[in-house]
Design a protein around this motif. Structure first.
Motif, PDB file in Angstrom:
ATOM      1  N   GLU A 136       0.836  -1.198   0.000  1.00 32.96           N
ATOM      2  CA  GLU A 136       0.000   0.000   0.000  1.00 32.96           C
ATOM      3  C   GLU A 136       0.876   1.255   0.000  1.00 32.96           C
ATOM      4  O   GLU A 136       2.020   1.235   0.447  1.00 32.96           O
ATOM      5  CB  GLU A 136      -0.918   0.012   1.221  1.00 32.96           C
ATOM      6  CG  GLU A 136      -1.844  -1.190   1.328  1.00 32.96           C
ATOM      7  CD  GLU A 136      -2.891  -1.232   0.227  1.00 32.96           C
ATOM      8  OE1 GLU A 136      -3.086  -0.190  -0.444  1.00 32.96           O
ATOM      9  OE2 GLU A 136      -3.509  -2.292   0.032  1.00 32.96           O
ATOM     10  N   LEU A 137       0.316   2.348  -0.470  1.00 28.33           N
ATOM     11  CA  LEU A 137       1.042   3.613  -0.545  1.00 28.33           C
ATOM     12  C   LEU A 137       1.281   4.177   0.851  1.00 28.33           C
ATOM     13  O   LEU A 137       0.350   4.300   1.647  1.00 28.33           O
ATOM     14  CB  LEU A 137       0.241   4.616  -1.384  1.00 28.33           C
ATOM     15  CG  LEU A 137       0.859   6.004  -1.572  1.00 28.33           C
ATOM     16  CD1 LEU A 137       2.087   5.919  -2.455  1.00 28.33           C
ATOM     17  CD2 LEU A 137      -0.172   6.962  -2.183  1.00 28.33           C
ATOM     18  N   LYS A 138       2.525   4.532   1.157  1.00 29.90           N
ATOM     19  CA  LYS A 138       2.840   5.187   2.417  1.00 29.90           C
ATOM     20  C   LYS A 138       2.367   6.640   2.349  1.00 29.90           C
ATOM     21  O   LYS A 138       2.536   7.304   1.323  1.00 29.90           O
ATOM     22  CB  LYS A 138       4.338   5.140   2.680  1.00 29.90           C
ATOM     23  CG  LYS A 138       4.880   3.748   2.968  1.00 29.90           C
ATOM     24  CD  LYS A 138       6.379   3.777   3.235  1.00 29.90           C
ATOM     25  CE  LYS A 138       6.915   2.395   3.533  1.00 29.90           C
ATOM     26  NZ  LYS A 138       8.396   2.410   3.728  1.00 29.90           N
ATOM     27  N   THR A 139       1.807   7.130   3.434  1.00 32.60           N
ATOM     28  CA  THR A 139       1.199   8.465   3.412  1.00 32.60           C
ATOM     29  C   THR A 139       1.964   9.501   4.226  1.00 32.60           C
ATOM     30  O   THR A 139       1.548  10.652   4.303  1.00 32.60           O
ATOM     31  CB  THR A 139      -0.240   8.389   3.956  1.00 32.60           C
ATOM     32  OG1 THR A 139      -0.218   7.865   5.301  1.00 32.60           O
ATOM     33  CG2 THR A 139      -1.105   7.488   3.091  1.00 32.60           C
ATOM     34  N   ASP A 140       3.095   9.102   4.845  1.00 35.17           N
ATOM     35  CA  ASP A 140       3.832  10.071   5.657  1.00 35.17           C
ATOM     36  C   ASP A 140       4.720  10.939   4.775  1.00 35.17           C
ATOM     37  O   ASP A 140       5.265  10.496   3.767  1.00 35.17           O
ATOM     38  CB  ASP A 140       4.673   9.357   6.717  1.00 35.17           C
ATOM     39  CG  ASP A 140       5.644   8.358   6.106  1.00 35.17           C
ATOM     40  OD1 ASP A 140       6.858   8.526   6.279  1.00 35.17           O
ATOM     41  OD2 ASP A 140       5.169   7.411   5.420  1.00 35.17           O
ATOM     42  N   MET A 141       4.861  12.194   5.161  1.00 36.77           N
ATOM     43  CA  MET A 141       5.587  13.168   4.345  1.00 36.77           C
ATOM     44  C   MET A 141       7.059  12.808   4.151  1.00 36.77           C
ATOM     45  O   MET A 141       7.585  12.979   3.030  1.00 36.77           O
ATOM     46  CB  MET A 141       5.467  14.571   4.951  1.00 36.77           C
ATOM     47  CG  MET A 141       6.128  15.639   4.083  1.00 36.77           C
ATOM     48  SD  MET A 141       5.963  17.317   4.715  1.00 36.77           S
ATOM     49  CE  MET A 141       4.236  17.622   4.444  1.00 36.77           C
ATOM     50  N   PRO A 142       7.809  12.322   5.158  1.00 37.13           N
ATOM     51  CA  PRO A 142       9.226  12.010   4.919  1.00 37.13           C
ATOM     52  C   PRO A 142       9.444  11.030   3.774  1.00 37.13           C
ATOM     53  O   PRO A 142      10.341  11.233   2.947  1.00 37.13           O
ATOM     54  CB  PRO A 142       9.674  11.419   6.264  1.00 37.13           C
ATOM     55  CG  PRO A 142       8.773  12.058   7.267  1.00 37.13           C
ATOM     56  CD  PRO A 142       7.448  12.163   6.600  1.00 37.13           C
ATOM     57  N   ASN A 143       8.631   9.970   3.711  1.00 39.44           N
ATOM     58  CA  ASN A 143       8.792   9.001   2.628  1.00 39.44           C
ATOM     59  C   ASN A 143       8.436   9.599   1.276  1.00 39.44           C
ATOM     60  O   ASN A 143       9.085   9.325   0.263  1.00 39.44           O
ATOM     61  CB  ASN A 143       7.930   7.766   2.890  1.00 39.44           C
ATOM     62  CG  ASN A 143       8.652   6.724   3.724  1.00 39.44           C
ATOM     63  OD1 ASN A 143       9.664   6.173   3.318  1.00 39.44           O
ATOM     64  ND2 ASN A 143       8.139   6.480   4.917  1.00 39.44           N
TER      65      ASN A 143
END
Length: 488
Positions: free
Chosen positions: A225-232
């Motif tokens: 699934e797509l990671k939603t955190d800004m750093p990644n």
């Protein structure tokens, strides 16, 4: 309301994707330009014979899909991975040993240019004309500084990138569809024609692979699934941006990533779609400033001598060359830049572009684009044989490889592999219902490449950058992502 709108546009993407793939497959059924890329003629019944073999392989993949997975369950994953990557290394070293070439064209300018810079501090004028290759030049300079600027070192670097990319294909497929699908994807990538035969050629085609696969790996969590955190997202955007510095066509991945974020981020986080473009602007600005500060390029000279974007657009409509590289157009642009300001050169280009469109007429433009698609998308060798045929160190080896018997077998292998992968994309209907961000990203990227190279100067080798997505989607389609819970 917004959900239904995005759902509608997502369906439009699926329709466009399958229409594009249907067209590509339809042309591939009857045409092949692998022989054409080395100025050879395909033998009688070559197209039909390879098509039948491809269909038999496809039938076996579908009919014995569960048995294949069952057999893979018996093999330790570490043994499979290390063994196949070891085979990849051996195959590439054999190709390098037998079919190494004297660096020429852009490949030679980069390798020889890096060596000259390390020895004398001088930079070839080539990079003032084609500053799009300056990032790879910088990479080769660093490698040459750390080790030595010998061709063998750069070839080993190229092989390392290819093997690392094959391992990333395995990791990404394992996240998205389970480790057994990953094992199949790894096997396909190790045997993939361009990844073997481009080993001696140090250029953006293969080096670009890492700038697609590494951010794609970072984008996905362990469940695909797509990671939603800004750093990644920022890190993935940063690597995508480096890829765009390496090869301009990789901006397609940045656009595809941004659209994917728009579809799959929730609420206010949809605003993240601007992050990839902000990162691209920052990376490009910092890089350009650095190369001017370190006197790698002279800004004023580059403005005067570098080819404007309009050059590639007008060359893409060259009827005699079918949108491929044209020495006449290159000399024309050089002459224009020597006598006109850059802005005027672009105006002249656009006038010529309009003329070339009008000269062909509606039916002529349709026929031209169909022929351009055929040359770009039906060469299963991806132009690799043309490159290793140029200036070979051992001419007798390449002559033996490409003679009428072994050459036809080699071309047959390339065409069958190419057909199996693209026909596999037609069965990607099974992946649509799960609404995976990964799938929509792959589809958007392939669509982007298709339309981009209708407008841009093109060669079949330019498609190497997007081939990991073709491998991933095709293998997942044949093995069916619905098995993930039972096999992953």
């Amino acid at each position: 309301m917004s959900t239904s709108i995005f759902g509608f546009f997502e369906k439009i993407i699926y329709v466009i994707f399958f229409a594009v793939i249907a067209l590509i497959v339809g042309i591939n059924l009857f045409e092949t330009r692998g022989h054409h890329s080395i100025s050879a003629m395909s033998p009688n019944y070559f197209e039909i014979t390879t098509l039948v073999i491809a269909l038999i392989i496809i039938g076996a993949l579908i009919g014995f899909r569960k048995k294949i997975i069952g057999l893979l369950e018996q093999i330790p994953i570490a043994v499979w991975t290390v063994g196949l990557l070891g085979c990849s290394l051996i195959l590439q070293l054999i190709v390098v040993k037998l079919f190494a070439v004297k660096p020429s064209w852009d490949f030679g300018a980069l390798v020889n240019g890096a060596k000259l810079y390390l020895e004398t501090g001088e930079v070839f004028d080539y990079f003032s004309i084609y500053p799009n290759n300056i990032f790879l030049f910088c990479i080769l300079v660093v490698i040459g500084k750390v080790f030595t600027p010998d061709l063998s070192v750069y070839i080993l670097f190229n092989i390392f990138i290819i093997i690392a990319s094959q391992f990333l294909i395995f990791l990404i497929a394992s996240k998205a569809a389970g480790r057994f699908v990953g094992m199949i994807c790894l096997a396909v990538s190790v045997l993939f024609f361009p990844y073997i035969f481009f080993a001696p050629i140090v250029y953006t085609d293969t080096i670009s692979l890492i700038f697609l696969l590494l951010p794609l790996y970072l984008m996905l969590d362990k469940n695909g699934e797509l990671k939603t955190d800004m750093p990644n997202i920022l890190l993935a955007s940063f690597i995508f941006s480096l890829g765009m510095l390496l090869k301009g066509s990789l901006i397609i991945f940045i656009i595809a990533f941004s659209i994917t974020l728009l579809f799959y981020m929730k609420g206010w986080k949809k605003a993240y779609i601007i992050l990839p473009f902000i990162m691209l602007f920052v990376v490009k600005t910092v890089f350009n400033t650095a190369i001017y500060q370190f006197d790698i390029l002279d800004k004023e000279q580059q403005i005067q001598t570098s080819f404007p974007v309009s050059h590639w657009l007008v060359m893409a409509q060259n009827g005699e060359r079918l949108g491929k590289y044209s020495a006449d157009d290159v000399e024309w642009t050089k002459q224009l830049l020597s006598t006109h300001p850059r802005g005027e050169v672009s105006e002249i280009h656009f006038e010529e572009l309009q003329h070339r469109f009008q000269e062909k007429g509606m039916l002529g433009n349709l026929g031209f684009n169909l022929e351009k698609i055929t040359h770009t998308w039906t060469d299963g060798t991806y132009y690799s044989l043309n490159k290793i045929k140029r200036n070979p160190l051992e001419p007798t080896n390449i002559t033996s490889l490409l003679d009428y018997k072994s050459g036809d077998i080699l071309q047959g292998f390339a065409r069958v592999q190419h057909l199996v992968l693209f026909i596999g994309l037609l069965s990607a209907f099974s992946l649509v219902k799960d609404r995976k961000a990964f799938v929509i990203f792959c589809m958007l990227s392939i669509i982007g490449y298709f339309f981009f190279f209708l407008l841009w100067e093109t060669r079949s080798r330019y498609l190497v950058s997007v081939t990991p997505l073709i491998i991933l989607l095709s293998c997942m389609s044949y093995l069916k992502i619905k098995f993930r819970r039972s096999i992953g």
